[in-house]
Design a protein around this motif. Structure first.
Motif, PDB file in Angstrom:
ATOM      1  N   SER A 188      -3.434   5.649   0.847  1.00  0.00           N
ATOM      2  CA  SER A 188      -3.960   5.252  -0.459  1.00  0.00           C
ATOM      3  C   SER A 188      -5.298   5.925  -0.754  1.00  0.00           C
ATOM      4  CB  SER A 188      -4.114   3.738  -0.520  1.00  0.00           C
ATOM      5  OG  SER A 188      -2.913   3.081  -0.204  1.00  0.00           O
ATOM      6  N   GLN A 189      -6.220   5.832   0.188  1.00  0.00           N
ATOM      7  CA  GLN A 189      -7.559   6.376  -0.026  1.00  0.00           C
ATOM      8  C   GLN A 189      -7.564   7.899   0.054  1.00  0.00           C
ATOM      9  OE1 GLN A 189     -10.500   4.639   2.522  1.00  0.00           O
ATOM     10  NE2 GLN A 189     -12.220   5.659   1.535  1.00  0.00           N
ATOM     11  N   ALA A 222       0.859  -1.188   0.000  1.00  0.00           N
ATOM     12  CA  ALA A 222       0.000   0.000   0.000  1.00  0.00           C
ATOM     13  C   ALA A 222       0.895   1.237   0.000  1.00  0.00           C
ATOM     14  CB  ALA A 222      -0.934  -0.004   1.203  1.00  0.00           C
ATOM     15  N   TRP A 223       0.259   2.396  -0.118  1.00  0.00           N
ATOM     16  CA  TRP A 223       0.981   3.676  -0.116  1.00  0.00           C
ATOM     17  C   TRP A 223       1.016   4.223   1.300  1.00  0.00           C
ATOM     18  CZ3 TRP A 223       3.189   4.756  -4.678  1.00  0.00           C
ATOM     19  CH2 TRP A 223       2.633   4.216  -5.841  1.00  0.00           C
ATOM     20  N   LEU A 231      -4.791   7.229  -4.477  1.00  0.00           N
ATOM     21  CA  LEU A 231      -3.730   6.499  -5.180  1.00  0.00           C
ATOM     22  C   LEU A 231      -4.220   5.110  -5.589  1.00  0.00           C
ATOM     23  CD1 LEU A 231      -0.718   7.509  -2.914  1.00  0.00           C
ATOM     24  CD2 LEU A 231      -1.428   8.516  -5.096  1.00  0.00           C
ATOM     25  N   SER A 251      -4.580   1.083  -6.252  1.00  0.00           N
ATOM     26  CA  SER A 251      -4.240  -0.105  -5.454  1.00  0.00           C
ATOM     27  C   SER A 251      -3.032  -0.785  -6.071  1.00  0.00           C
ATOM     28  CB  SER A 251      -5.431  -1.067  -5.404  1.00  0.00           C
ATOM     29  OG  SER A 251      -5.779  -1.485  -6.717  1.00  0.00           O
ATOM     30  N   ASP A 279      -1.414   4.568   6.109  1.00  0.00           N
ATOM     31  CA  ASP A 279      -1.826   4.238   4.744  1.00  0.00           C
ATOM     32  C   ASP A 279      -2.586   5.439   4.177  1.00  0.00           C
ATOM     33  OD1 ASP A 279      -3.003   3.267   2.424  1.00  0.00           O
ATOM     34  OD2 ASP A 279      -3.481   1.319   3.282  1.00  0.00           O
ATOM     35  N   ALA A 328       5.760   3.130  -1.489  1.00  0.00           N
ATOM     36  CA  ALA A 328       5.038   1.863  -1.476  1.00  0.00           C
ATOM     37  C   ALA A 328       5.780   0.921  -0.536  1.00  0.00           C
ATOM     38  CB  ALA A 328       4.973   1.279  -2.875  1.00  0.00           C
TER      39      ALA A 328
END
Length: 291
Positions: free
Chosen positions: A244-245, A165-166, A249, A251, A242, A230
């Protein structure tokens, strides 16, 4: 009242079943049959007077008594192996490569377990990218490697999935309209390739502001709020989150962790079984903590 006398093979069968959570895999690892390993476990349970393993069609796990007995059982096996190794002057090298994006807090446990199992084994460890380690392994410069699976290879022993994940520091701020600030291990890093490909495919502009310096250096840069990176969800620094959301960004695809080795002699195979079991055990515990 006399105490029960334990035999090494029965205790080893119990430990292997517990570590693999499978009678079939434990039997394969010990070079025997599922029936034989079941008999050894039954013999051990009868001698101790306790049920050690709970088995259903879908699950194999330790019983309450098995949970109490597992660590003393490992110590029993380790003491046996040390005693056997003490009579041998056959000192050997074990050249182990661990990918930087795979190595985590379990490494000391792996090395300690190997040393307990075979004190005559001199362990040499290298931390590199998965790609570099596989190149050296194929050239015969390493005896075993734990790496991220490469798309074109399907050999090796599967140690489990790895999810990515980011991650960034909680204070990280991405300016609207600006390129994403990205940190990566090195230009040849496989995880970097996955990350940059995902960003490019999603049409997200990115700019590498920190490249190289090793895994610890990249983690330090991300923790300081300088960039996004990452990371394996299992190995992300505790002070990052995280994003990502929050940043929208893409998946990242999961990978597999694989153990490769060409060693075939019995002592080396025992070392490999110990290595794989310790990795799975520590990884399983870590995943449970994160969950």
């Amino acid at each position: 009242m006399s105490r029960p006398v334990l035999d090494v093979e029965s205790v080893q069968a119990f430990v292997s079943i517990a570590e693999f959570q499978s009678f079939t895999k434990a039997a394969e690892a010990l070079g025997t049959t599922q029936g034989a390993i079941s008999v050894k476990l039954k013999r051990l349970e009868e001698r101790l007077g306790y049920k050690l393993i709970e088995r259903t069609p879908r699950l194999v796990r330790l019983s309450a008594q098995g949970t109490v007995f597992i660590n003393p059982a490992r110590e029993f096996i380790a003491a046996h192996d040390r005693a056997r190794a003490a009579l041998s002057c056959d000192c050997r090298r074990f050249r182990l490569g661990i990918a930087q994006h795979v190595a985590g807090p379990e490494v000391p446990t792996l090395l300690s377990r190997l040393n307990e199992r075979d004190p005559a084994l001199t362990i040499e460890v290298r931390l590199e990218s998965s790609h570099r380690l596989m190149e050296d392994f194929d050239k015969g410069e390493l005896d075993a490697v734990i790496v991220r699976q490469e798309d074109h290879r399907r050999d090796g022993e599967d140690l489990g999935p790895e999810h990515f994940a980011w991650f960034a520091a909680p204070c990280f701020h991405q300016q609207e309209g600006k390129a994403l600030r990205l940190a990566a291990l090195a230009p040849c890093c496989g995880v970097r390739d996955i990350a940059t490909h995902a960003l490019t495919s999603a049409g997200i502009e990115w700019n590498e502001v920190f490249v190289g310096g090793g895994h610890a250096a990249v983690m330090a840069a991300v923790s300081a709020g300088l960039a996004v990176a990452a990371f394996s969800c299992r190995l992300a620094p505790p002070d990052v989150v995280d994003v990502s959301q929050r940043l929208g960004l893409p998946s990242l695809p999961s990978s597999r962790i694989v153990l490769h080795s060409t060693l075939t002699d019995q002592r080396s195979r025992e070392a490999l079984r110990t290595l794989a079991a310790a990795y799975r055990e520590h990884r399983s515990a870590r995943v449970s903590e994160v969950a």
